[in-house]
Design a protein around this motif. Structure first.
Motif, PDB file in Angstrom:
ATOM      1  N   PRO A 153      56.536  -2.630  64.636  1.00 46.53           N
ATOM      2  CA  PRO A 153      56.698  -2.831  62.989  1.00 46.53           C
ATOM      3  C   PRO A 153      57.700  -2.873  62.029  1.00 46.53           C
TER       4      PRO A 153
ATOM      5  N   GLU B 280      52.452  -1.437  59.296  1.00 50.47           N
ATOM      6  CA  GLU B 280      52.551  -2.373  60.599  1.00 50.47           C
ATOM      7  C   GLU B 280      52.678  -0.888  61.430  1.00 50.47           C
TER       8      GLU B 280
ATOM      9  N   LYS C  13      49.546   0.476  62.194  1.00 52.33           N
ATOM     10  CA  LYS C  13      48.785  -0.563  63.048  1.00 52.33           C
ATOM     11  C   LYS C  13      48.936  -0.308  64.177  1.00 52.33           C
ATOM     12  N   ASP C  14      50.582   0.366  65.133  1.00 53.18           N
ATOM     13  CA  ASP C  14      50.428  -0.524  65.782  1.00 53.18           C
ATOM     14  C   ASP C  14      50.432   1.535  66.719  1.00 53.18           C
TER      15      ASP C  14
END
Length: 268
Positions: free
Chosen positions: A14, A19, A22-23
């Protein structure tokens, strides 16, 4: 690194705040499953007879108990090492809480590792932390479940006579098989919790008519915490004898003030 930095697992690293978050959420959800809905399976895999084991949470919301990677240094920070060695030396709920604390630390380490690797500045890190901090920690989730289960056990329903059943405290302190009574619940959702709270405490109200507090004499109320003396077998409001549900967890055999006073007089 332009356009193609990726891990050895084939997933791209990410790169943006969104990102990375989200990870983080994917790994967090995976660990939450291991510590709640999949806790029996997780417990069984953490055999103290095996080598050092770690709990990994993957971004695709799957978890894994495995030995640490052989690569030095690893591509991302490693989880806590050797969690299996403490499994049989602690009460199950305490061990789960310990793993949750280390897992929280690992999640933060991974997120900020990505932030450092891709040059997040102060404002980026602050924004990322704010997004992470808006979610409850794993430790908060599993300890809340443990408290709720303890409250359900200690808030036993008092009857006119309880000689044929354990008292509130004795009921809570019953030994349990190691893989039973763990924090076996699906990852909590606010809607589910509200439904459980709304439906709880209604059953059995008719059976408690006539039970009174040995201290104040008031009748039983289903929304109050009660505790039973293991000596005289009288029930008391927790407030009347200054015992909270949390304090009750650490008491093996409860003696009311009168029974405690009688014991002191005999030995005096």
């Amino acid at each position: 690194m332009e356009g193609g930095a990726s891990s050895s697992s084939g997933f791209p690293f990410p790169r943006t705040i969104e990102e990375v978050f989200k990870d983080f959420k994917g790994r967090r959800q995976a660990l939450l499953k291991a510590l709640t809905s999949d806790v029996d399976e997780f417990y069984a895999q953490c055999d103290p007879e095996k080598e050092n084991l770690c709990l990994f949470g993957h971004r695709n919301e799957t978890w894994q108990v495995n030995m640490p990677v052989e690569e030095v240094p690893p591509e991302i920070p490693e989880p806590a090492l050797g969690i299996n060695f403490a499994r049989d030396g602690m009460q199950s709920k305490d061990w789960i809480s310990l793993v949750a604390v280390h897992s929280d630390a690992w999640l933060m380490a991974v997120a900020f590792y990505f932030g450092a690797r891709f040059g997040f500045d102060k404002n980026d890190r602050k924004k990322l932390f704010k997004m992470i901090n808006d979610l409850p920690s794993l430790f908060e989730v599993v300890t809340e479940i443990a408290k709720r289960q303890a409250s359900e056990k200690t808030t036993a329903t008092p009857h006119g006579s309880n000689r044929n059943k354990p008292s509130g405290i004795m009921q809570q302190r019953q030994p349990e098989p190691q893989t039973k009574g763990l924090l076996k619940m699906p990852p909590p959702q606010e809607e589910q919790e509200e439904e459980e709270e709304d439906s709880g405490g209604e059953a059995g109200e008719d059976d408690e008519q006539g039970a009174t507090c040995g201290a104040c004499g008031d009748s039983y109320a289903s929304d109050e915490f009660w505790i039973c003396c293991d000596v005289c077998e009288k029930w008391f409001h927790g407030e009347c004898v200054k015992i909270t549900p949390a304090k009750a967890e650490s008491i093996k055999h409860y003696k009311c003030p009168a029974c405690s006073s009688n014991k002191r007089l005999k030995h005096g």
